[in-house]
Design an enzyme around this catalytic site. Structure first.
Site, PDB file in Angstrom:
ATOM      1  N   HIS A  74      25.576 -13.757 -26.572  1.00 35.41           N
ATOM      2  CA  HIS A  74      24.287 -13.559 -27.252  1.00 35.41           C
ATOM      3  C   HIS A  74      23.125 -13.397 -26.268  1.00 35.41           C
ATOM      4  O   HIS A  74      22.048 -12.923 -26.632  1.00 35.41           O
ATOM      5  CB  HIS A  74      24.018 -14.685 -28.264  1.00 35.41           C
ATOM      6  CG  HIS A  74      23.567 -15.977 -27.667  1.00 35.41           C
ATOM      7  ND1 HIS A  74      24.390 -17.056 -27.480  1.00 35.41           N
ATOM      8  CD2 HIS A  74      22.348 -16.376 -27.227  1.00 35.41           C
ATOM      9  CE1 HIS A  74      23.711 -18.057 -26.958  1.00 35.41           C
ATOM     10  NE2 HIS A  74      22.467 -17.674 -26.796  1.00 35.41           N
ATOM     11  N   ASP A 121      31.591 -16.300 -28.097  1.00 35.25           N
ATOM     12  CA  ASP A 121      30.274 -16.106 -27.490  1.00 35.25           C
ATOM     13  C   ASP A 121      30.383 -16.177 -25.961  1.00 35.25           C
ATOM     14  O   ASP A 121      30.010 -17.168 -25.334  1.00 35.25           O
ATOM     15  CB  ASP A 121      29.305 -17.171 -28.021  1.00 35.25           C
ATOM     16  CG  ASP A 121      27.873 -16.937 -27.580  1.00 35.25           C
ATOM     17  OD1 ASP A 121      27.563 -15.815 -27.127  1.00 35.25           O
ATOM     18  OD2 ASP A 121      27.066 -17.877 -27.694  1.00 35.25           O
ATOM     19  N   SER A 216      21.156 -21.521 -22.894  1.00 35.42           N
ATOM     20  CA  SER A 216      22.281 -20.743 -23.400  1.00 35.42           C
ATOM     21  C   SER A 216      23.005 -19.999 -22.290  1.00 35.42           C
ATOM     22  O   SER A 216      22.385 -19.484 -21.360  1.00 35.42           O
ATOM     23  CB  SER A 216      21.792 -19.714 -24.415  1.00 35.42           C
ATOM     24  OG  SER A 216      21.630 -20.296 -25.673  1.00 35.42           O
TER      25      SER A 216
END
Length: 263
Positions: A74, A121, A216
């Site tokens: 992402h 992811d 992230s």
């Protein structure tokens, strides 16, 4: 007319930056940071990198080879075919200075990545050969395929993300914290109203500490093995919800990494 032309040129120049800010603001649920963490030294986290888009930090990542970095899918979503908008800062504890800034040659997103469920992811970033070197740059070991992660295993997560849920300011200095792996079924039950926790994910939590926006794609390691990547969660350090991480030992993930990198 000259003034209008200059104004149009200015907005055209600023458009990429405005789009980047918009992307960051609309993906706060997916991008994570370290809350109540301790200051870290790059010497102790030589695999840690800052992934930058248009020179602005957006995510973390981990060096796994002198040419390869692993991060969350992402983090590069919608820009996979534009590697030149990204760069990597290595060899520095400071998010905005020091070390070296390395350009990216190609980005690979896991073919099964689902932006709605956040399953698979994971993405790989390739630089020019032997560019990921420095005094405090060292690859971290990847797990072997299908290696289980035991409940209550202590793990360390690191990054430059937000330091609290209320203050949306990135940390200038590298932070880290220790969390414990949460039982998979318990995590599934805790998160069932928020999203599906698949076998390609695992959960970890700490008391009043967590990853947050800006962390992230960053590393979570245990025993100097990169067991996962910061993926998604509900808020930051919420006592009711653990953080969710991409499980790098999951066969469909690990085999894909092996096929692309040989590692």
């Amino acid at each position: 007319l000259a003034k209008k032309s200059m104004l149009a040129a200015f907005f055209q120049k600023m458009l990429p930056i405005l789009l980047l800010i918009s992307t960051i603001l609309t993906h706060t649920s997916a991008q994570i940071r370290i809350v109540n963490g301790r200051e870290g030294r790059i010497e102790d986290f030589p695999y840690q990198v800052s992934l930058r888009r248009y020179s602005i930090h957006v995510c973390g990542g981990a060096v796994i080879d002198a040419q390869w970095i692993v991060t969350a899918a992402h983090c590069i979503e919608a820009y996979q075919k534009q590697p030149r908008v990204y760069s990597i800062r290595i060899n520095s504890s400071n998010r905005v200075k020091g070390g070296a800034v390395v350009s990216i040659s190609k980005i690979f997103k896991h073919p099964l990545y689902n932006s709605e469920t956040m399953n698979f992811d994971v993405a790989l970033i390739r630089t020019e050969k032997n560019r990921l070197r420095g005094e405090f740059v060292q690859p971290i070991k990847l797990p072997t395929g299908n290696t289980p992660i035991m409940d209550n295993t202590e793990a360390v997560v690191s990054g430059w993300g937000h330091m609290s849920s209320s203050e949306h300011i990135l940390s200038e200095l590298l932070k880290y914290t220790t969390v414990k792996v949460v039982n998979q079924q318990r995590c599934f039950d805790l998160m069932k109203t928020q999203g599906v926790v698949t076998e390609a994910m695992f959960c970890a939590a700490g008391r009043n500490t967590d990853a947050c926006q800006g962390d992230s794609g960053g590393p979570i390691q245990s025993g100097n093995v990169l067991i996962g990547l910061v993926s998604w969660g509900v808020g930051c350090a919420d006592p009711h919800y653990p953080g969710i991480y991409t499980r790098l030992s999951y066969p469909t993930v690990r085999i894909w990494i092996k096929l692309l990198t040989g590692l």
